[in-house]
Design a protein around this motif. Structure first.
Motif, PDB file in Angstrom:
ATOM      1  N   ILE A 158       0.854  -1.184   0.000  1.00  6.44           N
ATOM      2  CA  ILE A 158       0.000   0.000   0.000  1.00  6.44           C
ATOM      3  C   ILE A 158       0.889   1.232   0.000  1.00  6.44           C
ATOM      4  O   ILE A 158       1.821   1.332   0.813  1.00  6.44           O
ATOM      5  CB  ILE A 158      -0.940   0.015   1.216  1.00  6.44           C
ATOM      6  CG1 ILE A 158      -1.917  -1.157   1.119  1.00  6.44           C
ATOM      7  CG2 ILE A 158      -1.687   1.333   1.322  1.00  6.44           C
ATOM      8  CD1 ILE A 158      -2.837  -1.313   2.299  1.00  6.44           C
ATOM      9  N   THR A 159       0.632   2.122  -0.929  1.00 13.77           N
ATOM     10  CA  THR A 159       1.370   3.377  -0.986  1.00 13.77           C
ATOM     11  C   THR A 159       0.386   4.531  -0.835  1.00 13.77           C
ATOM     12  O   THR A 159      -0.794   4.409  -1.166  1.00 13.77           O
ATOM     13  CB  THR A 159       2.128   3.542  -2.323  1.00 13.77           C
ATOM     14  OG1 THR A 159       1.199   3.440  -3.394  1.00 13.77           O
ATOM     15  CG2 THR A 159       3.208   2.498  -2.485  1.00 13.77           C
ATOM     16  N   VAL A 160       0.886   5.622  -0.309  1.00 14.34           N
ATOM     17  CA  VAL A 160       0.080   6.822  -0.126  1.00 14.34           C
ATOM     18  C   VAL A 160       0.683   7.916  -1.000  1.00 14.34           C
ATOM     19  O   VAL A 160       1.876   8.200  -0.911  1.00 14.34           O
ATOM     20  CB  VAL A 160       0.051   7.266   1.352  1.00 14.34           C
ATOM     21  CG1 VAL A 160      -0.740   8.559   1.521  1.00 14.34           C
ATOM     22  CG2 VAL A 160      -0.543   6.170   2.229  1.00 14.34           C
ATOM     23  N   THR A 161      -0.154   8.478  -1.852  1.00 16.59           N
ATOM     24  CA  THR A 161       0.270   9.599  -2.685  1.00 16.59           C
ATOM     25  C   THR A 161      -0.658  10.771  -2.387  1.00 16.59           C
ATOM     26  O   THR A 161      -1.722  10.596  -1.788  1.00 16.59           O
ATOM     27  CB  THR A 161       0.207   9.254  -4.185  1.00 16.59           C
ATOM     28  OG1 THR A 161      -1.113   8.822  -4.508  1.00 16.59           O
ATOM     29  CG2 THR A 161       1.196   8.163  -4.549  1.00 16.59           C
ATOM     30  N   GLN A 162      -0.237  11.933  -2.815  1.00 14.56           N
ATOM     31  CA  GLN A 162      -1.087  13.098  -2.623  1.00 14.56           C
ATOM     32  C   GLN A 162      -1.687  13.513  -3.954  1.00 14.56           C
ATOM     33  O   GLN A 162      -1.038  13.442  -4.993  1.00 14.56           O
ATOM     34  CB  GLN A 162      -0.298  14.249  -2.019  1.00 14.56           C
ATOM     35  CG  GLN A 162       0.074  13.994  -0.577  1.00 14.56           C
ATOM     36  CD  GLN A 162       0.506  15.267   0.109  1.00 14.56           C
ATOM     37  OE1 GLN A 162       1.153  16.117  -0.474  1.00 14.56           O
ATOM     38  NE2 GLN A 162       0.146  15.385   1.371  1.00 14.56           N
ATOM     39  N   GLU A 163      -2.934  13.922  -3.881  1.00 10.87           N
ATOM     40  CA  GLU A 163      -3.685  14.346  -5.061  1.00 10.87           C
ATOM     41  C   GLU A 163      -4.384  15.656  -4.725  1.00 10.87           C
ATOM     42  O   GLU A 163      -4.840  15.843  -3.596  1.00 10.87           O
ATOM     43  CB  GLU A 163      -4.721  13.260  -5.364  1.00 10.87           C
ATOM     44  CG  GLU A 163      -5.532  13.461  -6.599  1.00 10.87           C
ATOM     45  CD  GLU A 163      -6.478  12.284  -6.821  1.00 10.87           C
ATOM     46  OE1 GLU A 163      -7.686  12.442  -6.554  1.00 10.87           O
ATOM     47  OE2 GLU A 163      -6.008  11.216  -7.252  1.00 10.87           O
ATOM     48  N   LEU A 164      -4.447  16.567  -5.702  1.00  8.00           N
ATOM     49  CA  LEU A 164      -5.172  17.809  -5.476  1.00  8.00           C
ATOM     50  C   LEU A 164      -6.602  17.506  -5.052  1.00  8.00           C
ATOM     51  O   LEU A 164      -7.221  16.582  -5.569  1.00  8.00           O
ATOM     52  CB  LEU A 164      -5.216  18.654  -6.753  1.00  8.00           C
ATOM     53  CG  LEU A 164      -3.987  19.506  -7.061  1.00  8.00           C
ATOM     54  CD1 LEU A 164      -4.110  20.121  -8.446  1.00  8.00           C
ATOM     55  CD2 LEU A 164      -3.791  20.576  -6.014  1.00  8.00           C
ATOM     56  N   LYS A 165      -7.114  18.290  -4.111  1.00  6.51           N
ATOM     57  CA  LYS A 165      -8.503  18.113  -3.700  1.00  6.51           C
ATOM     58  C   LYS A 165      -9.415  18.453  -4.866  1.00  6.51           C
ATOM     59  O   LYS A 165      -9.086  19.290  -5.712  1.00  6.51           O
ATOM     60  CB  LYS A 165      -8.830  19.009  -2.505  1.00  6.51           C
ATOM     61  CG  LYS A 165      -8.178  18.538  -1.227  1.00  6.51           C
ATOM     62  CD  LYS A 165      -8.585  19.404  -0.056  1.00  6.51           C
ATOM     63  CE  LYS A 165      -7.932  18.915   1.221  1.00  6.51           C
ATOM     64  NZ  LYS A 165      -8.242  19.792   2.355  1.00  6.51           N
ATOM     65  N   HIS A 166     -10.565  17.808  -4.913  1.00  6.78           N
ATOM     66  CA  HIS A 166     -11.554  18.031  -5.958  1.00  6.78           C
ATOM     67  C   HIS A 166     -12.634  18.982  -5.455  1.00  6.78           C
ATOM     68  O   HIS A 166     -13.168  18.782  -4.361  1.00  6.78           O
ATOM     69  CB  HIS A 166     -12.204  16.705  -6.377  1.00  6.78           C
ATOM     70  CG  HIS A 166     -11.238  15.727  -6.936  1.00  6.78           C
ATOM     71  ND1 HIS A 166     -10.870  15.738  -8.265  1.00  6.78           N
ATOM     72  CD2 HIS A 166     -10.546  14.719  -6.362  1.00  6.78           C
ATOM     73  CE1 HIS A 166      -9.996  14.771  -8.479  1.00  6.78           C
ATOM     74  NE2 HIS A 166      -9.784  14.135  -7.340  1.00  6.78           N
ATOM     75  N   THR A 167     -12.993  19.974  -6.251  1.00  3.05           N
ATOM     76  CA  THR A 167     -14.050  20.894  -5.831  1.00  3.05           C
ATOM     77  C   THR A 167     -15.392  20.179  -5.739  1.00  3.05           C
ATOM     78  O   THR A 167     -16.258  20.599  -4.993  1.00  3.05           O
ATOM     79  CB  THR A 167     -14.175  22.104  -6.777  1.00  3.05           C
ATOM     80  OG1 THR A 167     -14.497  21.650  -8.095  1.00  3.05           O
ATOM     81  CG2 THR A 167     -12.891  22.922  -6.792  1.00  3.05           C
ATOM     82  N   SER A 168     -15.556  19.085  -6.475  1.00  2.95           N
ATOM     83  CA  SER A 168     -16.829  18.357  -6.438  1.00  2.95           C
ATOM     84  C   SER A 168     -17.105  17.753  -5.065  1.00  2.95           C
ATOM     85  O   SER A 168     -18.246  17.418  -4.747  1.00  2.95           O
ATOM     86  CB  SER A 168     -16.847  17.255  -7.497  1.00  2.95           C
ATOM     87  OG  SER A 168     -15.815  16.312  -7.240  1.00  2.95           O
ATOM     88  N   LYS A 169     -16.091  17.634  -4.222  1.00  2.00           N
ATOM     89  CA  LYS A 169     -16.274  17.080  -2.883  1.00  2.00           C
ATOM     90  C   LYS A 169     -16.499  18.163  -1.834  1.00  2.00           C
ATOM     91  O   LYS A 169     -16.705  17.858  -0.665  1.00  2.00           O
ATOM     92  CB  LYS A 169     -15.060  16.235  -2.497  1.00  2.00           C
ATOM     93  CG  LYS A 169     -14.903  14.988  -3.361  1.00  2.00           C
ATOM     94  CD  LYS A 169     -13.714  14.179  -2.926  1.00  2.00           C
ATOM     95  CE  LYS A 169     -13.559  12.944  -3.806  1.00  2.00           C
ATOM     96  NZ  LYS A 169     -12.351  12.180  -3.442  1.00  2.00           N
ATOM     97  N   LEU A 170     -16.457  19.428  -2.250  1.00  2.00           N
ATOM     98  CA  LEU A 170     -16.639  20.525  -1.308  1.00  2.00           C
ATOM     99  C   LEU A 170     -18.117  20.774  -1.039  1.00  2.00           C
ATOM    100  O   LEU A 170     -18.964  20.519  -1.889  1.00  2.00           O
ATOM    101  CB  LEU A 170     -16.019  21.816  -1.865  1.00  2.00           C
ATOM    102  CG  LEU A 170     -14.519  21.809  -2.128  1.00  2.00           C
ATOM    103  CD1 LEU A 170     -14.089  23.144  -2.725  1.00  2.00           C
ATOM    104  CD2 LEU A 170     -13.740  21.509  -0.863  1.00  2.00           C
ATOM    105  N   THR A 171     -18.411  21.308   0.132  1.00  2.09           N
ATOM    106  CA  THR A 171     -19.763  21.774   0.404  1.00  2.09           C
ATOM    107  C   THR A 171     -19.933  23.132  -0.263  1.00  2.09           C
ATOM    108  O   THR A 171     -18.954  23.742  -0.703  1.00  2.09           O
ATOM    109  CB  THR A 171     -20.003  21.928   1.919  1.00  2.09           C
ATOM    110  OG1 THR A 171     -19.134  22.965   2.412  1.00  2.09           O
ATOM    111  CG2 THR A 171     -19.747  20.625   2.667  1.00  2.09           C
ATOM    112  N   THR A 172     -21.167  23.630  -0.318  1.00  3.61           N
ATOM    113  CA  THR A 172     -21.382  24.950  -0.919  1.00  3.61           C
ATOM    114  C   THR A 172     -20.611  26.011  -0.139  1.00  3.61           C
ATOM    115  O   THR A 172     -20.058  26.937  -0.733  1.00  3.61           O
ATOM    116  CB  THR A 172     -22.881  25.312  -0.961  1.00  3.61           C
ATOM    117  OG1 THR A 172     -23.442  25.164   0.339  1.00  3.61           O
ATOM    118  CG2 THR A 172     -23.632  24.459  -1.952  1.00  3.61           C
ATOM    119  N   GLY A 173     -20.553  25.881   1.186  1.00  7.65           N
ATOM    120  CA  GLY A 173     -19.806  26.840   1.998  1.00  7.65           C
ATOM    121  C   GLY A 173     -18.313  26.783   1.739  1.00  7.65           C
ATOM    122  O   GLY A 173     -17.652  27.826   1.618  1.00  7.65           O
TER     123      GLY A 173
END
Length: 155
Positions: A103-118
C-alpha cells in the motif's frame, strides 16, 4: 425514497418527515441477514453547478489576464491546477499494488466536487481575492449564487 436532486454518492438525506420511509427501507435491507455499516453525519449540500460554472469562467478570465501579460503557459487548465494547489491543497490517496499487496500513499489535489457549498464559496473568495491582488478583476454577475452568499455573509 430519494429526491430527484439527491445523488446516490451523496447518501440519503434523513429528516423527521422521511424517518418512517428510511426505517422501512432499512428493515427491508436487514431481511437478508447481512450486516451493514451505517454512518450518520450532518447533511451539507455539495458545491453547486452554478459555483462550478463560475469557477471555470474565472479560470478562463485569469488565464487571459496572465497570457496578456506574457505568461503564455497559463491556459485554463494550468490556472485551475494552480488555484487548487494554492487554495485547496492536497489529500492523501491510498493505493494497493495488486501483485505485491504493498500500500502506498500519494497526494492528489482536492476536488471541488467534494466541497460543500460553503467550502466552495470560501475557495472562490480566495481565488477572487488573489486575482484582485494582481489587478485581475473577475466577472461576478449580480444575481449569481456567489454574490448572494457574499451578501448573506455581510449581513
Amino acid at each position: 425514497m430519494r429526491a430527484s436532486h439527491e445523488h446516490p454518492k451523496d447518501g440519503l438525506r434523513l429528516h423527521s418527515t422521511n424517518f418512517e420511509a428510511v426505517k422501512n427501507h432499512l428493515s427491508e435491507l436487514l431481511k437478508d441477514g447481512k450486516t451493514y455499516r451505517l454512518n450518520i453525519s450532518f447533511w451539507r449540500e455539495r458545491r453547486s453547478l452554478p459555483q462550478n460554472s463560475l469557477s471555470h469562467v474565472w479560470y478562463e478570465e485569469i488565464s487571459q489576464y496572465l497570457v496578456s501579460r506574457g505568461r503564455t503557459f497559463a491556459d485554463e487548465k494550468w490556472v485551475k491546477r494552480a488555484m487548487k494547489h494554492s487554495f485547496l491543497g492536497y489529500e492523501d490517496i491510498e493505493s494497493m499494488d495488486v501483485v505485491t499487496g504493498e500500500i502506498t500513499v500519494t497526494q492528489e489535489l482536492k476536488h471541488t466536487s467534494k466541497l460543500t457549498t460553503g467550502d466552495m464559496h470560501h475557495y472562490l473568495s480566495k481565488v477572487e481575492s488573489w486575482a484582485q491582488s494582481i489587478g485581475c478583476l473577475l466577472t461576478v454577475p449580480d444575481n449569481c449564487e456567489y454574490r448572494e452568499l457574499q451578501r448573506k455573509q455581510e449581513e
